[in-house]
Design an enzyme around this catalytic site. Sequence first.
Site, PDB file in Angstrom:
ATOM      1  N   PRO A 238       0.790  -1.180   0.067  1.00 42.23           N
ATOM      2  CA  PRO A 238      -0.028  -0.010  -0.047  1.00 42.23           C
ATOM      3  C   PRO A 238       0.790   1.202   0.012  1.00 42.23           C
ATOM      4  O   PRO A 238       2.045   1.245   0.371  1.00 42.23           O
ATOM      5  CB  PRO A 238      -0.892  -0.110   1.443  1.00 42.23           C
ATOM      6  CG  PRO A 238      -0.674  -1.613   1.849  1.00 42.23           C
ATOM      7  CD  PRO A 238       0.445  -2.057   1.244  1.00 42.23           C
ATOM      8  N   GLY A 240       2.774   4.397   1.308  1.00 46.65           N
ATOM      9  CA  GLY A 240       3.290   4.870   2.352  1.00 46.65           C
ATOM     10  C   GLY A 240       3.837   4.018   3.356  1.00 46.65           C
ATOM     11  O   GLY A 240       4.280   4.122   4.449  1.00 46.65           O
ATOM     12  N   THR A 241       3.982   2.688   2.824  1.00 44.95           N
ATOM     13  CA  THR A 241       4.697   1.731   3.677  1.00 44.95           C
ATOM     14  C   THR A 241       6.019   1.533   3.554  1.00 44.95           C
ATOM     15  O   THR A 241       6.798   0.923   4.380  1.00 44.95           O
ATOM     16  CB  THR A 241       3.943   0.169   3.384  1.00 44.95           C
ATOM     17  OG1 THR A 241       4.170   0.084   1.822  1.00 44.95           O
ATOM     18  CG2 THR A 241       2.489   0.254   3.607  1.00 44.95           C
ATOM     19  N   GLY A 242       6.781   2.236   2.805  1.00 48.41           N
ATOM     20  CA  GLY A 242       8.419   2.473   2.699  1.00 48.41           C
ATOM     21  C   GLY A 242       9.062   1.612   1.518  1.00 48.41           C
ATOM     22  O   GLY A 242      10.201   1.399   1.843  1.00 48.41           O
ATOM     23  N   LYS A 243       8.180   1.535   0.482  1.00 47.58           N
ATOM     24  CA  LYS A 243       8.708   0.961  -0.710  1.00 47.58           C
ATOM     25  C   LYS A 243       9.996   1.846  -1.195  1.00 47.58           C
ATOM     26  O   LYS A 243      11.338   1.524  -1.357  1.00 47.58           O
ATOM     27  CB  LYS A 243       7.815   0.775  -1.634  1.00 47.58           C
ATOM     28  CG  LYS A 243       6.476  -0.276  -1.193  1.00 47.58           C
ATOM     29  CD  LYS A 243       5.689  -0.687  -2.493  1.00 47.58           C
ATOM     30  CE  LYS A 243       4.997   0.745  -2.924  1.00 47.58           C
ATOM     31  NZ  LYS A 243       4.156   1.203  -1.957  1.00 47.58           N
ATOM     32  N   HIS A 460     -27.736  10.287  17.664  1.00 49.87           N
ATOM     33  CA  HIS A 460     -26.991   9.438  16.629  1.00 49.87           C
ATOM     34  C   HIS A 460     -25.773   8.870  17.015  1.00 49.87           C
ATOM     35  O   HIS A 460     -25.570   7.733  16.943  1.00 49.87           O
ATOM     36  CB  HIS A 460     -26.911  10.500  15.461  1.00 49.87           C
ATOM     37  CG  HIS A 460     -26.339   9.786  14.195  1.00 49.87           C
ATOM     38  ND1 HIS A 460     -27.053   9.441  13.134  1.00 49.87           N
ATOM     39  CD2 HIS A 460     -25.078   9.185  14.078  1.00 49.87           C
ATOM     40  CE1 HIS A 460     -26.370   8.759  12.360  1.00 49.87           C
ATOM     41  NE2 HIS A 460     -25.095   8.570  12.611  1.00 49.87           N
ATOM     42  N   GLU A 461     -25.004   9.826  17.578  1.00 49.77           N
ATOM     43  CA  GLU A 461     -23.687   9.360  18.181  1.00 49.77           C
ATOM     44  C   GLU A 461     -23.701   8.325  19.356  1.00 49.77           C
ATOM     45  O   GLU A 461     -23.215   7.614  19.511  1.00 49.77           O
ATOM     46  CB  GLU A 461     -22.703  10.771  18.684  1.00 49.77           C
ATOM     47  CG  GLU A 461     -22.536  11.193  17.392  1.00 49.77           C
ATOM     48  CD  GLU A 461     -21.866  10.871  16.216  1.00 49.77           C
ATOM     49  OE1 GLU A 461     -21.084   9.609  16.369  1.00 49.77           O
ATOM     50  OE2 GLU A 461     -22.042  11.271  15.032  1.00 49.77           O
ATOM     51  N   HIS A 464     -24.567   4.978  18.175  1.00 52.80           N
ATOM     52  CA  HIS A 464     -23.420   4.136  17.703  1.00 52.80           C
ATOM     53  C   HIS A 464     -22.919   3.615  19.046  1.00 52.80           C
ATOM     54  O   HIS A 464     -22.128   2.283  19.081  1.00 52.80           O
ATOM     55  CB  HIS A 464     -22.503   5.101  17.025  1.00 52.80           C
ATOM     56  CG  HIS A 464     -22.779   5.444  15.571  1.00 52.80           C
ATOM     57  ND1 HIS A 464     -23.043   4.407  14.745  1.00 52.80           N
ATOM     58  CD2 HIS A 464     -23.038   6.591  14.877  1.00 52.80           C
ATOM     59  CE1 HIS A 464     -23.646   5.183  13.538  1.00 52.80           C
ATOM     60  NE2 HIS A 464     -23.437   6.367  13.577  1.00 52.80           N
ATOM     61  N   ASP A 535     -22.538   6.043   6.855  1.00 51.41           N
ATOM     62  CA  ASP A 535     -22.951   4.894   7.384  1.00 51.41           C
ATOM     63  C   ASP A 535     -23.279   3.892   6.342  1.00 51.41           C
ATOM     64  O   ASP A 535     -23.011   2.772   6.492  1.00 51.41           O
ATOM     65  CB  ASP A 535     -23.850   5.175   8.595  1.00 51.41           C
ATOM     66  CG  ASP A 535     -23.390   5.857   9.630  1.00 51.41           C
ATOM     67  OD1 ASP A 535     -22.195   6.200   9.778  1.00 51.41           O
ATOM     68  OD2 ASP A 535     -24.298   6.475  10.381  1.00 51.41           O
TER      69      ASP A 535
END
Length: 672
Positions: A238, A240-243, A460-461, A464, A535
């Site tokens: 993916p 940003g993983t450091g390649k 609503h929150e 959840h 959602d």
Amino acid sequence: MSTNDKNKKSNNSFNPMWIYAIVGFLLIGFWLFTSSMGGEVKKLDRGTFFEYLKEGHIKTVRLNLEEHKVDVFLTDEALKLDQFKHFKKENSNMTAFAQAGPQYSFIVADNANFETEIEKAIQENKLKTAYTNIPPDEFGKMFWNILFWIILFGLLWYFMFRRIGGAGGGPGGQIFNIGKSRAKLFDENDKIKVTFKDVAGLEGAKEEVEEIVEFLKNPEKFTVLGGKIPKGALLVGPPGTGKTLLAKAVAGEANVPFFSLSGSDFVEMFVGVGASRVRDLFKNAKDKAPAIIFIDEIDAIGRARGKNNFTGGNDERENTLNQLLTEMDGFGTDTNVIVLAATNRADILDKALMRAGRFDRLIHVDLPELGERKEIFEVHLKPLKLGEDVDSEFLAKQTPGFSGADIANVCNEAALVAARKNKNKIERQDFLDAVDRIIGGLEKKNKLIKPKEKRRIAYHEAGHATIGWLLPHAAPLVKVTIVPRGKSLGAAWYLPEERQITTTEQMLDEIAATMGGRAAEEVVFGDISTGALSDLERVTKQASAMVSIYGLNDKIGNISYYDSTGQSEYGMSKPYSEETAKTIDAEVSKIIESQYDRAKNLLNEYRPQLDQLADKLLEKEVIFREDLVEIFGERIFEDDESIEPPGNAVSTLNTNPSDTIVVGEEPVEKND
């Protein structure tokens, strides 16, 4: 010839711009010199001229027929007279060229009349004055005009074609070199500071890359047993993983020529340029072998051939890919050149590029685990001034799903947060605020919200939070807020369990918790709003994946319509019939609606606790895990080792942006 000798040779090579500079200085000098020849030329009226002529003071009269200008030269005897002595004083400081200049000049209206008059005056007075005329210099005029345009077009050629060619054509900087490689060369003279010590985590990937460097440093160790050095390694993972960081570390450790470029550097508007650049790149690498070539974002040229011809195709890209395949494994490829490449779209790469003999090794660079995140934090925390309460292990636990680039961003953002508060050190709360800022956006406490809407947001929150607390497989809630942040009007953050596989029950609990917000609105207010957009988007994707990808639906059965090769992206038809499509739609709707009813039933059962939680949210605007424990009690099915509760009511965030629950007219902007 060594690299230093080549650099010296290139530095000492003659620059053609010196020719332009020398010619320009000569022209300017000649103009300045000739413009000052002869000293000061005084104006003379026509009557005085004929008086001087009759008195015998004029030696030569010269008429320029093109300019209607008469130049008057005095005799040596006249220059000795008092009335002309100032000319003699000026001429004493001049060269022989300047002494030939005229002393007087004037303009005539009619050349023919002036010639008649002066010839008559010379004959009548029997003078020794010489009369000459200068005809129009058509050739000289044409010569200077041509020279002007030649110089103008020469400058345009240099500054436009040469500079543009230099930007895209490689060495020499000329448009004819546009087929040259754009690769940047790093050799033993370049001090690259990145080493394998700077690459934290990624132990498996780092081990394989380190072995490639060892191949180049000590090839006999491997070839003595009959083995061959791998020709290429593909870094997949993916963003940003450091390649790219791994590639920089290879350049810093290998001590061999390292050619670095991007896949887009081969792409050009001119036909054949990409293949030419590939040939030039490998030619330069072979000349400096052993060497390493690193191609970042190789999917720009390595996309599978013939998959998107419905858009017209791209023969130039395919020609570039064909040349790359030939260079990597064709006749005569016995040189010691290793190709490293990086991509996050390995599924769309051409199969011929992925086969053994070209990219012998496929190195997966995945998102870091808990221990790897701790190591990455320790690398990025070194240059920071930290408080005593900062713990890399704690920070690693609060950031599941974060890549190395995300962790670097968290550390930098924490420093900015501390500086904004005029602190001398960066404390734990600054890091947590930084995570809040990155995931949810900037708080907007001054945003005006009507009391009626604020109450709906609170319920609503609270919905959840309630469903997430009551279901065994839902991620433990850490923080709920109704303070607007970014594009959201409210949000709930969780700390999800790090797991490699997910069961049907776990996915159903997550769907129910996600639908808890809309369910709370219907239970309390009797209607629903548009605030559950994100959602609904999330649960639709989850339910669709359960049915059509993971085979978790009884009616569809153990069938997956997922295409890991990526070829379905270019297909216009579905891999299933219309009847199956209707069944999939019905089963997806059934899963979502059943979990929605389940959430409503739970909320009706725990309505008093829901009201308490909503009231506390309206009062405090931000509540934490401790507040839910006070209302609901401890979660009896919670694994205490899977989460470290933050001390002193410190907020933490769910690091998966897709898990952020939002209510409002606009959903949270997701970061894939």
